[in-house]
Design an enzyme around this catalytic site. Structure first.
Site, short mmCIF file in Angstrom:
data_model
loop_
_atom_site.label_atom_id
_atom_site.label_comp_id
_atom_site.label_asym_id
_atom_site.label_seq_id
_atom_site.Cartn_x
_atom_site.Cartn_y
_atom_site.Cartn_z
CG ASN A 1 -0.18 -0.11 2.50
OD1 ASN A 1 0.60 0.77 2.83
ND2 ASN A 1 -0.37 -1.21 3.25
CG ASP B 1 -6.05 -5.29 6.52
OD1 ASP B 1 -5.41 -5.35 7.58
OD2 ASP B 1 -6.74 -4.31 6.18
CG PHE C 1 -1.86 5.72 13.51
CD1 PHE C 1 -1.03 5.35 14.56
CD2 PHE C 1 -1.74 7.00 12.98
CE1 PHE C 1 -0.11 6.23 15.09
CE2 PHE C 1 -0.81 7.90 13.49
CZ PHE C 1 0.01 7.51 14.54
CE LYS D 1 -10.27 0.62 11.24
NZ LYS D 1 -9.61 1.33 10.15
CE LYS E 1 -8.00 -2.93 14.52
NZ LYS E 1 -7.02 -3.03 13.43
N1 CTP Z 1 -3.28 -3.02 12.03
C1 CTP Z 1 -2.57 -4.12 12.46
N2 CTP Z 1 -2.57 -5.26 11.75
C2 CTP Z 1 -3.26 -5.38 10.60
C3 CTP Z 1 -4.00 -4.28 10.15
C4 CTP Z 1 -3.99 -3.10 10.88
O1 CTP Z 1 -1.92 -4.03 13.50
N3 CTP Z 1 -3.23 -6.51 9.92
C5 CTP Z 1 -3.28 -1.81 12.82
C6 CTP Z 1 -2.65 -0.60 12.16
O2 CTP Z 1 -1.28 -0.50 12.49
C7 CTP Z 1 -3.43 0.57 12.74
C8 CTP Z 1 -4.80 -0.02 13.03
O3 CTP Z 1 -4.61 -1.44 13.07
O4 CTP Z 1 -2.88 1.02 13.96
C9 CTP Z 1 -5.88 0.30 12.03
O5 CTP Z 1 -5.40 -0.01 10.74
P1 CTP Z 1 -6.31 0.27 9.47
O6 CTP Z 1 -5.58 -0.15 8.23
O7 CTP Z 1 -6.83 1.70 9.52
O8 CTP Z 1 -7.58 -0.61 9.70
P2 CTP Z 1 -7.88 -2.16 9.76
O9 CTP Z 1 -7.88 -2.58 11.18
O10 CTP Z 1 -6.98 -2.91 8.83
O11 CTP Z 1 -9.38 -2.19 9.27
P3 CTP Z 1 -9.98 -1.83 7.81
O12 CTP Z 1 -8.96 -2.26 6.82
O13 CTP Z 1 -11.23 -2.58 7.77
O14 CTP Z 1 -10.19 -0.34 7.83
#
Ligand code: CTP
Length: 398
Positions: free
Chosen positions: A209, A277, A321, A335, A339
């Site tokens: 990304n 993800d 974040f 979140k 979390k």
């Molecule tokens: N995060 C994580 N591990 C993942 C995905 C996200 O630890 N596999 C953490 C990121 O570092 C951030 C937070 O979760 O602090 C939110 O990440 P974000 O990409 O905004 O959201 P997601 O939890 O992945 O949810 P979505 O993609 O549905 O928005």
């Protein structure tokens, strides 16, 4: 300004060794207790008696000599030091320390100390520019050692370029600044994740990304300057890890997950990374050849690192974040709860100056106690300070 501080000055064998006498004298004038350790080579340039007279302490030159007035071992100096200053620091001492060599009083003491160590570099320009030397410096800074960089000028060997010992006044000012800085995070251990992760498709392709890592690196840099011991776990970025952090590079989300799990024993965890993800189900060990038709690929879910940390956390302050393109508030708050975070830093990545790969951000911070703080556009380094202020406050409340 330095009264009562125990400063150990290591003198190594370079032409600039005589300037160390000026540094010791200035440190004494500031009220510091100065203990000098000389390498054998340095005694060819300056007599130990010089340092003994100026520091008014016995000068250690050889770890195997009789203790005399000095209370023996290298360990006692290593423990007593509030700060180590190596002046001048030659390529030789940098190479030794960077590679774990401890074969004399100075190097053994340096290996045994937990005090901050500053190297005031001085050497021939070509030696300074040598890639082995530069990679040794990088290695040391990654471990948290501090460098007082040399000035450019005409060197004793006649060469012109970088390598001249920094001005003694500036060296002493660096020491004063070290102790003068307010350090709200002093002694705190902080784990920060940053950057994107990469999921391999085949040996030549991957998905990722747009995360640049800038936000996480800015937090790491500010946390170090506020006295924290920082571990930075980062996916691939174009950035150089800030000086003084313990840097752990990773590639995939699974790598980042494993590295985070191994480093959970900290006071604060800040997850600024954007881990992928999903990963491909069937990684192809051969390069995938193109076909005429539409191509499809199956993905499976990666672990949510932050969620897992939220389940495992005990005393740690946990900061997440949320990078969103819509419904920022609702998603961020979801979140925050799901979390198990202390607070979450949310931003709308579609807004100008708030997205990926820019130096600014526009964030809103949602706290688990219901408080919301919305901020205008600011430099990521300023956002970092706001986040760390909140962290310091949370630590105090504990
Ligand atoms: N995060 C994580 N591990 C993942 C995905 C996200 O630890 N596999 C953490 C990121 O570092 C951030 C937070 O979760 O602090 C939110 O990440 P974000 O990409 O905004 O959201 P997601 O939890 O992945 O949810 P979505 O993609 O549905 O928005």
């Amino acid at each position: 300004m330095l009264s009562g501080k125990n400063i150990v000055v290591g003198v190594t064998g370079g032409i600039a060794a005589y300037k160390a006498a000026d540094v010791v004298s200035r440190l004494k004038k500031q009220g510091a207790n100065v203990y000098v350790i000389m390498t054998e080579h340095s005694t060819k340039f300056v007599q130990p008696l010089t340092f003994q007279s100026i520091s008014q302490n016995y000068v250690v030159t050889d770890m195997f000599e009789d203790p005399k007035t000095w209370d023996v071992e290298h360990i006692s100096l290593a423990k007593r030091a509030d700060l180590f200053l190596i002046v001048p620091a030659t390529a030789n001492i940098i190479g030794k320390v960077a590679n774990g060599i401890a074969d004399d009083m100075l190097t053994t003491t340096l290996m045994a100390t937990l005090a901050p160590v500053y190297f005031a570099l001085a050497m021939n320009t070509k030696m300074y520019e040598n890639r082995i030397m530069q990679s040794n410096v990088k290695k040391l800074t990654d471990y948290g050692y501090q460098m007082i960089l040399p000035e450019s000028g005409r060197l004793a060997c006649g060469d012109v370029g970088a390598g001249k010992l920094a001005n003694p006044e500036l060296i002493v000012q660096t020491v004063i600044d070290h102790f003068a800085r307010p350090k709200p995070l002093s002694g705190k251990r902080i784990l920060i994740t940053a950057g994107p992760t990469r999921e391999a498709i085949d040996p030549v392709r991957y998905i990722t990304n747009h995360s640049s890592g800038k936000m996480g690196y800015a937090i790491a840099e500010k946390a170090v300057s506020q006295g924290a011991q920082v571990t930075l776990i980062s996916g691939p970025t174009q950035l150089t890890p800030p000086v003084g952090v313990h840097y752990i590079p990773v590639v995939s989300t699974k790598d980042m997950f494993d590295a985070v799990m191994e480093n959970l024993d900290v006071d604060v965890i800040i997850k600024a990374a954007a881990p992928a993800d999903y990963k491909v189900v069937n990684y192809s060990s051969e390069k995938i050849k193109k076909n005429d038709a539409v191509m499809s690929m199956d993905f499976e879910k990666n672990p949510d690192i932050l969620k897992r940390v939220g389940e495992l956390k005990k005393h740690q302050i946990l900061v997440g974040f949320a990078a969103e393109t819509q419904n920022v508030e609702a998603y961020a708050k979801k979140k925050l709860i799901e979390k198990n975070l202390d607070f979450i830093v949310a931003n709308d990545v579609t807004v100008k100056n708030a997205g990926f790969d820019v130096d600014t951000n526009i964030v809103t911070i949602y706290d688990k106690n219901g408080k919301t703080d919305a901020y205008d556009c600011m430099e990521k380094s300023e956002v970092a300070l706001i986040i760390l202020d909140k962290v310091a406050q949370k630590l105090q409340e504990k």
